[in-house]
Design a protein around this motif. Structure first.
Motif, PDB file in Angstrom:
ATOM      1  N   GLY A 107       0.810  -1.219   0.000  1.00  0.00           N
ATOM      2  CA  GLY A 107       0.000   0.000   0.000  1.00  0.00           C
ATOM      3  C   GLY A 107       0.836   1.259   0.000  1.00  0.00           C
ATOM      4  O   GLY A 107       0.727   2.098   0.900  1.00  0.00           O
ATOM      5  N   VAL A 108       1.718   1.383  -0.994  1.00  0.00           N
ATOM      6  CA  VAL A 108       2.519   2.612  -1.144  1.00  0.00           C
ATOM      7  C   VAL A 108       2.202   3.188  -2.517  1.00  0.00           C
ATOM      8  O   VAL A 108       2.434   2.533  -3.534  1.00  0.00           O
ATOM      9  N   THR A 109       1.646   4.395  -2.550  1.00  0.00           N
ATOM     10  CA  THR A 109       1.416   5.056  -3.838  1.00  0.00           C
ATOM     11  C   THR A 109       2.322   6.278  -3.959  1.00  0.00           C
ATOM     12  O   THR A 109       3.156   6.362  -4.861  1.00  0.00           O
ATOM     13  N   SER A 166       3.572  10.610   0.198  1.00  0.00           N
ATOM     14  CA  SER A 166       2.686  10.990   1.306  1.00  0.00           C
ATOM     15  C   SER A 166       2.009   9.775   1.940  1.00  0.00           C
ATOM     16  O   SER A 166       1.327   9.906   2.958  1.00  0.00           O
ATOM     17  N   SER A 167       2.144   8.589   1.324  1.00  0.00           N
ATOM     18  CA  SER A 167       1.511   7.388   1.884  1.00  0.00           C
ATOM     19  C   SER A 167       2.145   7.030   3.230  1.00  0.00           C
ATOM     20  O   SER A 167       3.372   7.118   3.384  1.00  0.00           O
ATOM     21  N   ILE A 168       1.316   6.594   4.171  1.00  0.00           N
ATOM     22  CA  ILE A 168       1.863   6.129   5.452  1.00  0.00           C
ATOM     23  C   ILE A 168       2.813   4.964   5.194  1.00  0.00           C
ATOM     24  O   ILE A 168       3.843   4.823   5.855  1.00  0.00           O
ATOM     25  N   LEU A 193      -3.099  -0.618   9.637  1.00  0.00           N
ATOM     26  CA  LEU A 193      -3.393   0.761  10.040  1.00  0.00           C
ATOM     27  C   LEU A 193      -4.896   0.945  10.167  1.00  0.00           C
ATOM     28  O   LEU A 193      -5.645   0.621   9.237  1.00  0.00           O
ATOM     29  N   THR A 194      -5.326   1.487  11.316  1.00  0.00           N
ATOM     30  CA  THR A 194      -6.745   1.768  11.478  1.00  0.00           C
ATOM     31  C   THR A 194      -6.957   3.215  11.886  1.00  0.00           C
ATOM     32  O   THR A 194      -6.004   3.952  12.182  1.00  0.00           O
ATOM     33  N   PHE A 195      -8.227   3.632  11.831  1.00  0.00           N
ATOM     34  CA  PHE A 195      -8.643   4.916  12.382  1.00  0.00           C
ATOM     35  C   PHE A 195      -9.707   4.552  13.405  1.00  0.00           C
ATOM     36  O   PHE A 195     -10.762   4.010  13.020  1.00  0.00           O
ATOM     37  N   ALA A 242     -18.210  12.293   8.775  1.00  0.00           N
ATOM     38  CA  ALA A 242     -17.650  12.064   7.428  1.00  0.00           C
ATOM     39  C   ALA A 242     -17.111  10.654   7.166  1.00  0.00           C
ATOM     40  O   ALA A 242     -17.137  10.193   6.032  1.00  0.00           O
ATOM     41  N   TYR A 243     -16.638   9.960   8.198  1.00  0.00           N
ATOM     42  CA  TYR A 243     -15.904   8.707   7.952  1.00  0.00           C
ATOM     43  C   TYR A 243     -16.844   7.570   7.542  1.00  0.00           C
ATOM     44  O   TYR A 243     -16.447   6.651   6.819  1.00  0.00           O
ATOM     45  N   ASP A 244     -18.044   7.584   8.055  1.00  0.00           N
ATOM     46  CA  ASP A 244     -19.150   6.736   7.595  1.00  0.00           C
ATOM     47  C   ASP A 244     -18.775   5.260   7.365  1.00  0.00           C
ATOM     48  O   ASP A 244     -18.312   4.601   8.267  1.00  0.00           O
ATOM     49  N   ALA A 302     -15.857  -0.352   7.983  1.00  0.00           N
ATOM     50  CA  ALA A 302     -14.797  -1.220   7.454  1.00  0.00           C
ATOM     51  C   ALA A 302     -13.649  -1.326   8.452  1.00  0.00           C
ATOM     52  O   ALA A 302     -13.072  -2.410   8.647  1.00  0.00           O
ATOM     53  N   LYS A 303     -13.313  -0.203   9.097  1.00  0.00           N
ATOM     54  CA  LYS A 303     -12.216  -0.237  10.080  1.00  0.00           C
ATOM     55  C   LYS A 303     -12.592  -1.084  11.297  1.00  0.00           C
ATOM     56  O   LYS A 303     -11.737  -1.756  11.881  1.00  0.00           O
ATOM     57  N   ALA A 304     -13.877  -1.048  11.685  1.00  0.00           N
ATOM     58  CA  ALA A 304     -14.311  -1.924  12.785  1.00  0.00           C
ATOM     59  C   ALA A 304     -14.088  -3.384  12.393  1.00  0.00           C
ATOM     60  O   ALA A 304     -13.643  -4.208  13.199  1.00  0.00           O
ATOM     61  N   ALA A 310      -3.498   2.710  15.406  1.00  0.00           N
ATOM     62  CA  ALA A 310      -4.611   3.637  15.167  1.00  0.00           C
ATOM     63  C   ALA A 310      -4.027   5.043  15.097  1.00  0.00           C
ATOM     64  O   ALA A 310      -3.689   5.648  16.123  1.00  0.00           O
ATOM     65  N   ALA A 311      -3.892   5.529  13.872  1.00  0.00           N
ATOM     66  CA  ALA A 311      -3.265   6.846  13.669  1.00  0.00           C
ATOM     67  C   ALA A 311      -4.314   7.943  13.730  1.00  0.00           C
ATOM     68  O   ALA A 311      -5.482   7.731  13.388  1.00  0.00           O
ATOM     69  N   GLY A 312      -3.894   9.133  14.140  1.00  0.00           N
ATOM     70  CA  GLY A 312      -4.737  10.317  13.987  1.00  0.00           C
ATOM     71  C   GLY A 312      -4.760  10.718  12.518  1.00  0.00           C
ATOM     72  O   GLY A 312      -4.115  10.080  11.673  1.00  0.00           O
ATOM     73  N   PRO A 313      -5.511  11.783  12.171  1.00  0.00           N
ATOM     74  CA  PRO A 313      -5.643  12.173  10.763  1.00  0.00           C
ATOM     75  C   PRO A 313      -4.321  12.641  10.169  1.00  0.00           C
ATOM     76  O   PRO A 313      -3.651  13.489  10.747  1.00  0.00           O
ATOM     77  N   LEU A 314      -3.958  12.049   9.030  1.00  0.00           N
ATOM     78  CA  LEU A 314      -2.701  12.384   8.353  1.00  0.00           C
ATOM     79  C   LEU A 314      -2.997  12.747   6.905  1.00  0.00           C
ATOM     80  O   LEU A 314      -3.834  12.101   6.250  1.00  0.00           O
ATOM     81  N   LYS A 315      -2.294  13.750   6.420  1.00  0.00           N
ATOM     82  CA  LYS A 315      -2.520  14.200   5.038  1.00  0.00           C
ATOM     83  C   LYS A 315      -1.935  13.187   4.050  1.00  0.00           C
ATOM     84  O   LYS A 315      -0.729  13.089   3.897  1.00  0.00           O
ATOM     85  N   THR A 316      -2.826  12.419   3.421  1.00  0.00           N
ATOM     86  CA  THR A 316      -2.424  11.446   2.407  1.00  0.00           C
ATOM     87  C   THR A 316      -3.463  11.503   1.288  1.00  0.00           C
ATOM     88  O   THR A 316      -4.497  12.158   1.434  1.00  0.00           O
ATOM     89  N   LEU A 317      -3.204  10.764   0.208  1.00  0.00           N
ATOM     90  CA  LEU A 317      -4.181  10.705  -0.887  1.00  0.00           C
ATOM     91  C   LEU A 317      -5.539  10.227  -0.380  1.00  0.00           C
ATOM     92  O   LEU A 317      -6.579  10.803  -0.711  1.00  0.00           O
ATOM     93  N   ALA A 318      -5.520   9.153   0.425  1.00  0.00           N
ATOM     94  CA  ALA A 318      -6.765   8.562   0.913  1.00  0.00           C
ATOM     95  C   ALA A 318      -7.525   9.580   1.762  1.00  0.00           C
ATOM     96  O   ALA A 318      -8.745   9.713   1.656  1.00  0.00           O
ATOM     97  N   ALA A 319      -6.801  10.326   2.602  1.00  0.00           N
ATOM     98  CA  ALA A 319      -7.460  11.290   3.484  1.00  0.00           C
ATOM     99  C   ALA A 319      -8.052  12.447   2.685  1.00  0.00           C
ATOM    100  O   ALA A 319      -9.166  12.898   2.974  1.00  0.00           O
ATOM    101  N   LYS A 320      -7.324  12.901   1.666  1.00  0.00           N
ATOM    102  CA  LYS A 320      -7.827  14.028   0.862  1.00  0.00           C
ATOM    103  C   LYS A 320      -9.134  13.676   0.170  1.00  0.00           C
ATOM    104  O   LYS A 320      -9.948  14.545  -0.128  1.00  0.00           O
TER     105      LYS A 320
END
Ligand code: NAP
Length: 256
Positions: A13-15, A18-20, A144-146, A154-156, A161-163, A187-197
């Motif tokens: 999972g590296v794009t 900015s990817s974790i 990696l989870t949130f 917003a995460y809906d 899925a994370k559960a 469980a990371a806090g919000p990080l600026k990545t493609l997925a987050a944007k």
């Protein structure tokens, strides 16, 4: 001397840089690991270019975690570069942002939900199963989870899925433990990545973190999260499995 000296690690999972997963691959290399990275589809060429920005250019494998042929071919693809794996990082998620995220929870259509659950939760089991023949006692799987114990704006459906991912990790800890293989999540806090944007309204989470995390939170700094993943890959957590380590500036522990 690093805490991953001699270890062979696959980061799936590296794009972008900015990817974790990219930060994790970097810290793992800094700590002495031989690292392989993977991605899938059209983005694979981006990953190959981005790989050159790591301290050591890693082998880049093609892996779509929903493709049974890719999963079946993974052990041989890995063996072209290393003779086994000591650690596997699952840094993968996908949910259609137009239908599943951003406040549309009640309307989320099942085919999109099914895709999100497969890519973001079931795939941890699929990846673990594919890599198991390469792993032995002391092996470590980290995802990696949130934090999925609560509902977020917003995460809906990604929260659902994370559960599933968090539960999946516990069952993997149960079933792989007898082989000496651990499975844990960060469980990371919000990080600026493609997925987050791609998540509409993600800024609200970022501003909540700024207000509440007692240690403060820098959404552009992926290194603390990467370091925790690397620590869990190392021999420094030999008796920890089925655990979720929060790397969120302490946010999860605050009531207000
Ligand atoms: P990212 O850079 O977009 O990484 C997600 C990766 O998943 C991408 O490389 C993506 O590939 C890959 N992927 C999607 N579908 C796939 C499939 N079918 N097979 C294989 N790979 C697939 O975003 P990220 O934020 O670093 O996400 C990494 C992990 O951290 C995810 O599990 C995410 O939920 C989690 N996380 C993120 C945050 C955050 O705030 N960013 C916080 C907590 C946890 P493509 O780019 O080619 O689609």
């Amino acid at each position: 001397m690093g805490i991953l000296d001699g270890k062979r690690i696959l980061v799936a999972g590296v794009t972008m840089d900015s990817s974790i997963g990219f930060a994790t691959a970097r810290v793992a290399q800094e700590q002495g690991a031989t690292v392989l990275i993977s991605n899938f589809g059209r983005a694979l060429n981006i990953t190959k270019r981005i790989a050159k920005r790591l301290p050591v250019e890693p082998a880049v494998l093609e892996l779509d975690v929903t493709d049974e042929a890719h999963l079946a071919a993974l052990p041989d693809a890995v063996r072209e570069h290393v003779d086994g794996l000591d650690g596997v990082v699952h840094s993968i998620a996908y949910g259609n942002p137009a239908t599943l995220l951003g406040g549309n929870f009640m309307e989320g259509p099942w085919p999109d939900v099914a895709q999100a659950l497969q890519v973001s939760a079931y795939s941890l089991k699929a990846l673990a199963q594919a890599c198991k023949p390469l792993m032995g006692p002391g092996g470590s799987i980290v995802g990696l989870t949130f934090d999925a114990t609560v509902a977020w704006p917003a995460y809906d459906w990604m929260g659902v899925a994370k559960a599933g991912l968090e539960s999946c990790s516990r069952y993997l800890a149960r079933d792989l433990g007898p082989d000496g293989i651990r499975c844990n999540l960060v469980a990371a806090g919000p990080l600026k990545t493609l997925a987050a944007k791609a998540i509409p309204g993600f800024e609200d989470l970022e501003s909540a973190w700024k207000d509440r995390a007692p240690l403060g939170w820098d959404e552009s700094d992926h290194t603390p999260t990467a370091k925790a993943v690397v620590a869990l890959l190392s021999d420094f957590f030999p008796a920890t499995s089925g655990e979720i380590v929060h790397v969120d500036g302490g946010f999860h522990a605050m009531g207000m």
